[in-house]
Design a protein around this motif. Structure first.
Motif: not given
Length: 307
Positions: A22-25, A57-63
């Motif tokens: 998501i962050l291109n990290g 869950a992780a996708r929700t947290i990062i967003n």
């Protein structure tokens, strides 16, 4: 059924992977090694249903993080698995850094412990937890408890903790250790170093860097996210106040009647519960505490999100 350790590491791995997507990290060499040796194998040991729930869950947290910490979308973000990068005073599991800013993420998967410190005759627990030298009274009491326990096990050929009855565990270890440790806390908190010891104790538990805590309830598909912001710089801009004094220290029985719980109440709404337990199957001169916050200030910032 996967173990709690597998789930914990798997959840950390999933958040790192979603952060990278998501962050291109990017990740550094220490975290890359952790991914290869620990994160990916633990994640792959999970069932498909567990993996899919963790991804959601992780996708929700990062967003969520991008909403409250929008600088994360500016690029150049490095993502670190904190222990792999040597973050000994940072209780976060994953940390995101970029453009001179940083935010930590403490991940909880169906449990809420903040630390798992040990107690043994050789650990200077007051220096570690309270910032003062451990007094001779405590050191003598703990040494005697473990010496008596070792003698009992040698005489009775006990090699594993599960060979002991609950009553034996209670009388030989749990009750005497919780008693002498709670007495030590009261002596220090009520002494001249009390206010500094209270502050040191809380900093020991939460580290020296602000962070978000995300606790995932996979049975309900819900996240509880809390901001531990003591400097007033995190996204919600809701600064927490540290406690200044200890109000009460109480030893309590657990569900099985073992007196292996200590409940510590501070002012400003802070409350800590500690559970003493055996860390390994084999007999050793060491036990472990599970420490969790059961009370935080009423005005502490938190939110619940479905995933």
């Amino acid at each position: 059924m996967s173990t709690s350790t597998d789930r914990g590491y798997g959840f950390e791995y999933t958040n790192i992977q979603e952060g990278m997507t998501i962050l291109n990290g990017t990740v550094g060499p220490e975290t890359q090694t952790w991914i290869q040796r620990t994160g990916n194998p633990k994640y792959n040991s999970l069932s498909v249903n567990e993996q899919q729930a963790m991804i959601r869950a992780a996708r929700t947290i990062i967003n969520f993080l991008t909403e409250y910490e929008p600088w994360l979308l500016n690029g150049g973000i490095e993502i670190a698995q904190v222990k792999a990068a040597g973050g000994s005073t940072d209780v976060s599991d994953v940390r995101f850094t970029g453009l001179g800013q940083s935010v930590g993420l403490s991940l909880k998967s169906n449990h809420d412990a903040v630390r798992h410190p040990r107690v043994s005759p050789t650990i200077d627990i007051a220096h570690q937890w309270l910032g003062v030298n451990t007094d001779q009274r405590y050191l003598g009491e703990v040494a005697e408890i473990f010496n008596n326990f070792t003698s009992f096990c040698e005489f009775n050929n006990v090699e594993r903790f599960n060979q002991l009855s609950n009553e034996q565990k209670k009388n030989l270890l749990y009750s005497p250790i919780t008693a002498c440790f709670s007495d030590l806390l009261l002596r220090v908190f009520n002494g001249p170093a009390g206010p500094d010891a209270v502050a040191h104790f809380l900093r020991y538990l939460i580290g020296d860097r602000d962070f978000y805590k995300a606790k995932a309830d996979f049975n309900r598909g819900e996240l509880l996210i809390e901001a531990y912001d003591f400097s007033g710089t995190m996204g919600p801009r809701h600064r927490l106040r540290m406690p200044t004094r200890c109000l009460e220290v109480i030893v309590e029985p657990g569900p099985t009647g073992l007196y292996n719980y200590i409940n510590i109440t501070f002012d400003r709404g802070w409350e800590v519960k500690m559970r003493l337990h055996t860390a390994r199957t084999a007999i050793e001169n060491s036990l472990k505490w599970d420490v969790q916050f059961v009370g935080t200030p009423r005005d502490a910032w938190n939110t619940r999100i479905r995933f």
